[in-house]
Design a protein around this motif. Sequence first.
Motif, PDB file in Angstrom:
ATOM      1  N   GLU A   1      36.132  43.802  28.769  1.00 20.52           N
ATOM      2  CA  GLU A   1      36.702  45.136  28.917  1.00 20.52           C
ATOM      3  C   GLU A   1      35.649  46.192  29.255  1.00 20.52           C
ATOM      4  OE1 GLU A   1      40.349  46.053  26.477  1.00 20.52           O
ATOM      5  OE2 GLU A   1      39.236  44.750  25.081  1.00 20.52           O
ATOM      6  N   TYR A   2      36.107  47.201  30.003  1.00 14.23           N
ATOM      7  CA  TYR A   2      35.355  48.432  30.316  1.00 14.23           C
ATOM      8  C   TYR A   2      34.216  48.249  31.318  1.00 14.23           C
ATOM      9  CZ  TYR A   2      38.011  49.451  26.179  1.00 14.23           C
ATOM     10  OH  TYR A   2      39.032  49.545  25.290  1.00 14.23           O
ATOM     11  N   ILE A   3      34.170  47.097  31.975  1.00 13.35           N
ATOM     12  CA  ILE A   3      33.194  46.935  33.059  1.00 13.35           C
ATOM     13  C   ILE A   3      33.879  46.237  34.225  1.00 13.35           C
ATOM     14  CG2 ILE A   3      31.056  47.027  31.732  1.00 13.35           C
ATOM     15  CD1 ILE A   3      31.154  44.026  31.522  1.00 13.35           C
ATOM     16  N   GLU A   4      33.180  46.190  35.349  1.00 12.47           N
ATOM     17  CA  GLU A   4      33.807  45.726  36.578  1.00 12.47           C
ATOM     18  C   GLU A   4      33.222  44.375  37.003  1.00 12.47           C
ATOM     19  OE1 GLU A   4      34.938  45.142  40.547  1.00 12.47           O
ATOM     20  OE2 GLU A   4      32.866  45.427  39.935  1.00 12.47           O
ATOM     21  N   GLY A   5      34.107  43.529  37.540  1.00  9.34           N
ATOM     22  CA  GLY A   5      33.760  42.135  37.798  1.00  9.34           C
ATOM     23  C   GLY A   5      32.642  41.893  38.794  1.00  9.34           C
ATOM     24  N   GLU A   6      32.660  42.634  39.902  1.00 16.84           N
ATOM     25  CA  GLU A   6      31.653  42.347  40.919  1.00 16.84           C
ATOM     26  C   GLU A   6      30.249  42.595  40.380  1.00 16.84           C
ATOM     27  OE1 GLU A   6      31.656  44.203  45.042  1.00 16.84           O
ATOM     28  OE2 GLU A   6      29.586  44.385  44.374  1.00 16.84           O
ATOM     29  N   ALA A   7      30.117  43.642  39.588  1.00 16.63           N
ATOM     30  CA  ALA A   7      28.809  43.945  39.010  1.00 16.63           C
ATOM     31  C   ALA A   7      28.368  42.800  38.094  1.00 16.63           C
ATOM     32  CB  ALA A   7      28.870  45.259  38.240  1.00 16.63           C
ATOM     33  N   ILE A   8      29.322  42.248  37.344  1.00 15.65           N
ATOM     34  CA  ILE A   8      28.993  41.107  36.471  1.00 15.65           C
ATOM     35  C   ILE A   8      28.528  39.925  37.322  1.00 15.65           C
ATOM     36  CG2 ILE A   8      29.879  39.490  34.726  1.00 15.65           C
ATOM     37  CD1 ILE A   8      32.094  41.547  34.099  1.00 15.65           C
ATOM     38  N   LEU A   9      29.273  39.660  38.403  1.00 11.96           N
ATOM     39  CA  LEU A   9      28.944  38.507  39.257  1.00 11.96           C
ATOM     40  C   LEU A   9      27.569  38.638  39.881  1.00 11.96           C
ATOM     41  CD1 LEU A   9      32.303  37.809  41.117  1.00 11.96           C
ATOM     42  CD2 LEU A   9      31.331  36.611  39.160  1.00 11.96           C
ATOM     43  N   MET A  10      27.227  39.871  40.305  1.00 15.61           N
ATOM     44  CA  MET A  10      25.918  40.063  40.934  1.00 15.61           C
ATOM     45  C   MET A  10      24.791  39.798  39.942  1.00 15.61           C
ATOM     46  SD  MET A  10      26.494  43.383  43.400  1.00 15.61           S
ATOM     47  CE  MET A  10      24.801  43.432  44.025  1.00 15.61           C
ATOM     48  N   LEU A  11      24.995  40.238  38.704  1.00 13.66           N
ATOM     49  CA  LEU A  11      23.955  40.016  37.700  1.00 13.66           C
ATOM     50  C   LEU A  11      23.903  38.541  37.283  1.00 13.66           C
ATOM     51  CD1 LEU A  11      24.373  43.276  35.597  1.00 13.66           C
ATOM     52  CD2 LEU A  11      22.402  42.639  36.982  1.00 13.66           C
ATOM     53  N   LEU A  12      25.074  37.904  37.212  1.00 10.09           N
ATOM     54  CA  LEU A  12      25.090  36.463  36.904  1.00 10.09           C
ATOM     55  C   LEU A  12      24.384  35.690  38.008  1.00 10.09           C
ATOM     56  CD1 LEU A  12      28.760  35.873  35.613  1.00 10.09           C
ATOM     57  CD2 LEU A  12      26.667  35.627  34.263  1.00 10.09           C
TER      58      LEU A  12
ATOM     59  N   ARG B   1      22.084  36.632  39.893  1.00 11.10           N
ATOM     60  CA  ARG B   1      20.635  36.813  39.863  1.00 11.10           C
ATOM     61  C   ARG B   1      19.955  35.861  38.884  1.00 11.10           C
ATOM     62  NH1 ARG B   1      17.018  42.057  38.744  1.00 11.10           N
ATOM     63  NH2 ARG B   1      18.239  42.076  36.844  1.00 11.10           N
ATOM     64  N   VAL B   2      20.701  35.430  37.869  1.00 11.89           N
ATOM     65  CA  VAL B   2      20.113  34.451  36.944  1.00 11.89           C
ATOM     66  C   VAL B   2      20.615  33.037  37.246  1.00 11.89           C
ATOM     67  CG1 VAL B   2      19.670  36.114  35.116  1.00 11.89           C
ATOM     68  CG2 VAL B   2      21.866  34.926  35.155  1.00 11.89           C
ATOM     69  N   GLY B   3      21.139  32.835  38.458  1.00 13.60           N
ATOM     70  CA  GLY B   3      21.468  31.496  38.910  1.00 13.60           C
ATOM     71  C   GLY B   3      22.854  31.005  38.544  1.00 13.60           C
ATOM     72  N   ILE B   4      23.722  31.911  38.086  1.00  9.78           N
ATOM     73  CA  ILE B   4      25.063  31.478  37.683  1.00  9.78           C
ATOM     74  C   ILE B   4      26.084  31.898  38.741  1.00  9.78           C
ATOM     75  CG2 ILE B   4      26.890  31.721  35.951  1.00  9.78           C
ATOM     76  CD1 ILE B   4      24.586  32.269  33.924  1.00  9.78           C
ATOM     77  N   ALA B   5      26.832  30.915  39.240  1.00  8.31           N
ATOM     78  CA  ALA B   5      27.868  31.179  40.231  1.00  8.31           C
ATOM     79  C   ALA B   5      29.222  31.136  39.551  1.00  8.31           C
ATOM     80  CB  ALA B   5      27.811  30.140  41.340  1.00  8.31           C
ATOM     81  N   ALA B   6      29.940  32.260  39.588  1.00  3.30           N
ATOM     82  CA  ALA B   6      31.300  32.304  39.052  1.00  3.30           C
ATOM     83  C   ALA B   6      32.111  33.163  40.012  1.00  3.30           C
ATOM     84  CB  ALA B   6      31.300  32.894  37.645  1.00  3.30           C
ATOM     85  N   SER B   7      33.336  33.486  39.649  1.00  4.77           N
ATOM     86  CA  SER B   7      34.089  34.373  40.527  1.00  4.77           C
ATOM     87  C   SER B   7      34.878  35.345  39.676  1.00  4.77           C
ATOM     88  CB  SER B   7      35.000  33.578  41.459  1.00  4.77           C
ATOM     89  OG  SER B   7      36.123  33.157  40.748  1.00  4.77           O
ATOM     90  N   SER B   8      35.395  36.374  40.336  1.00  7.95           N
ATOM     91  CA  SER B   8      36.029  37.432  39.559  1.00  7.95           C
ATOM     92  C   SER B   8      37.494  37.525  39.890  1.00  7.95           C
ATOM     93  CB  SER B   8      35.351  38.766  39.828  1.00  7.95           C
ATOM     94  OG  SER B   8      36.044  39.467  40.811  1.00  7.95           O
ATOM     95  N   GLY B   9      38.263  37.947  38.929  1.00  5.03           N
ATOM     96  CA  GLY B   9      39.675  38.221  39.182  1.00  5.03           C
ATOM     97  C   GLY B   9      39.811  39.589  39.809  1.00  5.03           C
ATOM     98  N   SER B  10      38.728  40.309  39.840  1.00  2.00           N
ATOM     99  CA  SER B  10      38.771  41.645  40.410  1.00  2.00           C
ATOM    100  C   SER B  10      38.786  41.558  41.911  1.00  2.00           C
ATOM    101  CB  SER B  10      37.543  42.426  39.980  1.00  2.00           C
ATOM    102  OG  SER B  10      37.160  43.315  40.995  1.00  2.00           O
ATOM    103  N   ALA B  11      39.588  42.402  42.516  1.00  4.85           N
ATOM    104  CA  ALA B  11      39.700  42.350  43.965  1.00  4.85           C
ATOM    105  C   ALA B  11      38.662  43.222  44.639  1.00  4.85           C
ATOM    106  CB  ALA B  11      41.090  42.756  44.388  1.00  4.85           C
ATOM    107  N   CYS B  12      37.790  43.853  43.862  1.00  7.76           N
ATOM    108  CA  CYS B  12      36.743  44.641  44.494  1.00  7.76           C
ATOM    109  C   CYS B  12      35.949  43.735  45.421  1.00  7.76           C
ATOM    110  CB  CYS B  12      35.816  45.278  43.469  1.00  7.76           C
ATOM    111  SG  CYS B  12      35.098  46.809  44.057  1.00  7.76           S
TER     112      CYS B  12
END
Lengths: 291, 402
Positions: free
Chosen positions: B302-313, B315-326
């Motif tokens: 909650e209270y944060i946005e998916g793409e930003a999470i994905l970019m930071l993940l 950077r540490v080598g973790i590939a995931a995807s977001s339900g956010s359509a951004c």
Amino acid sequence: MWDYTDKVKDLFFNPKNTGVLEEANAVGEVGSISCGDALRLMLKVDPDTDVILDARFQTFGCGSAIASSSALTELIKGKTLDEALKITNQDIAEFLGGLPPEKMHCSVMGAEALHAAIANYRGEEWADDHEEGALVCKCFAIDSALIEKVARENHLSTVEEITFYTKAGGGCQSCHEQIEDILAAVNGSAPLPVVAAKPAAKAAPAPMTMVQKIQKISAVIDEMRPQFQMDGGNIELVDVDGDTVMVAMSGSCMNCQSSGITISGIQERLMLTLGRPVRVVPASMPQAVGV
Amino acid sequence: MSSAYMDNNATTRVDPRVLETILPYFSEYYGNPSSMHSFGGDVGKRLEEARASVQALLGVEHDSEIIFTSCGTESDNTAILSALAIQPSRREIITSVVEHPAILSLCDHLERHEGYKVHYIPVDRLGRISMEAYAAALSEQVAVVSMMYANNETGTIFPVETMARMAKEKGALFHTDAVQAVGKIALNMQESAIDMLSLSGHKLHAPKGIGALYVRRGTRYRPMLRGGHQERGRRAGTENTTGIIALGLAADMALEHMEYENTVVRALRDRLEAGILAQVPYAFANGDPEHRLPNTASISFEYIEGEAILMLLSRVGIAASSGSACTSGSLEPSHVLRAMDIPYTAAHGTIRFSLSRETTEAEVDLVIAQTPPIIEQLRRLSPYWGANGPILTDNAFAPVYA
């Protein structure tokens, strides 16, 4: 993954000026959690000189939203409020080395937060006239809300007209089906067939020199000026950059609720006169006159 | 740098054995299976073996019930358009609000341009389909029902067998988009009421560009692509020989690993989910805990946005995807999460971790270790987050436009 510039990535991974600014005396808040991005801009303004001494932000949003916020704070620190108001979303995008068309709204949000914060400092109301839809034309970054608005206000019915008024669909043309769908929705009818051939009479206008173009634009604005003056305002041509015409509005036009419509009116007249698509944008929030 | 690939619902790695098997069919046996010379080698035979492997994976009675296509989307489109073509007097379609765009945008098109009435059946907060609404929508007017077997974003499994039997009672055809389910859920089409089923190769360690459509024998059918005699005239176009051979082997391997997926992979997924939720406040898992794919974890922060999470993940080598359509340029959060009525405060910050049989314990540990500080870092930037958690009350952040 978006093709973000190194500058965007850098300002996202290492954002500058984040967090709450305790001694802020100007705060601008735009966006919302439902929209997917929101920004609070906090400024510390020197009351004697109007210089922005410090700026910080908090942003809920994607990588480019955070980078745009960070860029904005870097751009405005040390500037006076009037200088800061000259910063447009294009300046933010340029500072970042460019943004993907789908992400230009992040820079728009930055510019809006700045205007909102300065309005807050000056005790003015700041109203947002900006509506956003799904991106339709990726070549010129035109969204569905704008296409719908222009189609409705100008009673447009063909893709060609939409391109003429907004540029949407004028590039790779991949979005023509989507534009036809929007037109069908606006006009409440089945999509009209694409007009194949242009009437011969509508031949391409002879190329114009920049000077001729500016003279023509200037003439149109002079012609329209009395209407603004009647309403207690004024309008000046500031600059022409390609097909973008920058105008400054002052007096009662400045806070006029319908300034967006005024601009689209000028734009309409200019396109008719020049025979090519142009975009009219306010050069900046004008300085308050006589206060 | 250590890394973790947690985006297997988007696509999987081609299994090295699959890759090795198909390489000669690019370089040596490149002949057209229809040709009368030896450059075709044993290609024709290998295609039929592949068909038998897919047949076995789905528990299909006749090999002629399998039609190879180019992808899941083609299978979906073919199935629906065929069902409509053979029943011109039935003018209604039933589907769910959480389908893949391969179904939803086709239905939208048929509704707006071809005059079909489409019933979109809603789901509840756990992503479970409303059986009441489904029963109410079914009628003799319905040509086809298309319901996904399992949801790509949350992993929620629909009771497709029951729904297929209900459709049959009204004489409607039943299609399921099983792209995420095949290889993770044991299937037996011989005892099923499902008429048509779509699958995609690249979700089960075959390459991209190969899919299949199961069409039950006796189901009337109209091809989408007309041309040559390939696939018994039901899908014209030169066979994607390497893709088909790859899919065959991938199907064999999926069948072998079915139990592994449902035990080892499931345990890894559960550990990942619990590991993150134990450390991160204001986060929750999405989907139906009772009926869910073993490999999928959808977590809302909650209270944060998916793409930003994905970019930071990333950077540490973790590939995931977001339900956010951004990530797709629009600001609306995923239609699946919105249909489930996940609040905006959470929908924008939803991350999908999807595992596979290749996922290791070390990868899961990396995600459990790296995710919590990233969430914390972004929350520190968020105007909705204060020193002690969310600030959405009283003098909360109140932006100018909504």
